[in-house]
Design an enzyme around this catalytic site. Structure first.
Site, PDB file in Angstrom:
ATOM      1  CB  ALA A 113       8.773   3.858  -2.536  1.00  0.00           C
TER       2      ALA A 113
ATOM      3  CE  LYS B 218      -4.008   1.991   2.366  1.00  0.00           C
ATOM      4  NZ  LYS B 218      -4.651   2.390   1.136  1.00  0.00           N
TER       5      LYS B 218
ATOM      6  N   GLY C  10       6.476   0.809   5.739  1.00  0.00           N
ATOM      7  CA  GLY C  10       7.383  -0.103   5.036  1.00  0.00           C
ATOM      8  C   GLY C  10       7.453   0.175   3.544  1.00  0.00           C
ATOM      9  CB  CYS C  11       4.833   0.767   1.024  1.00  0.00           C
ATOM     10  SG  CYS C  11       4.015  -0.835   1.261  1.00  0.00           S
ATOM     11  CB  THR C  12       7.133   5.331   2.877  1.00  0.00           C
ATOM     12  OG1 THR C  12       5.738   5.565   2.673  1.00  0.00           O
ATOM     13  CG2 THR C  12       7.905   6.623   2.732  1.00  0.00           C
TER      14      THR C  12
END
Length: 151
Positions: A49, A39, A44-46
Site C-alpha cells: 500500500a 489484510k 506485506g500489505c503495508t
C-alpha cells in the site's frame, strides 16, 4: 473462473474505507489499478500500500486511479488509510465476492495448515473496462514500480 487480458473486468459494488459504496463501473473512462491484498496493516500489505501511495502522483499523471481490495471491514480500512496516509480508496470485501470474481480467493497453506485467503494480485483495467494486464502472486517489494512501468 480464470480471467484473461482483454476480458471485461467483473463489476462489483463494495463499501469503501468511508463506509460509502464504490462501484467499479463508476470508474469507467479511467484506467484503474485494482489490487487485492490479504489484510490491512500487516507487513506485506503495508509495504504494498505504501508503494502505491509513494507512486500515486506518477500513477495519476498516467490518468490512472488505484483501488485496494481486502476482506477487511470499512472501519479497519479507515484506520489503515489514516495510519499510512493512503490517498486512494480501500474497499472491503468480507464476503469475498469480488475476490472470487477475480479468481484471487484461493486455498493457501501455512505451516501445513490449509485455509482460504486472498492471493495478492493486481489487475490493470483500461478506460474501456477491459483487463489490460494481470499480475498474480505479487511480491509487495517493488510492485508499485512494476505497475507504473506497465501503465
Amino acid at each position: 473462473m480464470t480471467l484473461n487480458v482483454g476480458d471485461p473486468a467483473p463489476d462489483f459494488e463494495l463499501l469503501d474505507d468511508r463506509g460509502q459504496p464504490l462501484r467499479l463501473s463508476s470508474l469507467k473512462g479511467k484506467e484503474v489499478v485494482l489490487y487485492f491484498y490479504p489484510k490491512a496493516d500487516t507487513p506485506g500489505c503495508t509495504k504494498q500500500a505504501c508503494g502505491f501511495r509513494d507512486s500515486s502522483a506518477a500513477i495519476g499523471k498516467k490518468k490512472a486511479v488505484v483501488v485496494g481490495v481486502s476482506p477487511d471491514k470499512p472501519a479497519a480500512l479507515a484506520k489503515f488509510r489514516d495510519k499510512y496516509s493512503l490517498p486512494f480508496p480501500l474497499v472491503g470485501d468480507p464476503e469475498h465476492t469480488a475476490a472470487e470474481a477475480y479468481g484471487v480467493w484461493v486455498e493457501k497453506s501455512m505451516y501445513g495448515r490449509k485455509y482460504m485467503g486472498i492471493e495478492r494480485s493486481t489487475f490493470l483495467i483500461g478506460a474501456d473496462g477491459r483487463l489490460q494486464q494481470i499480475f498474480r502472486k505479487v511480491k509487495p517489494e517493488g510492485h508499485a514500480a512494476e505497475v507504473l512501468s506497465a501503465l
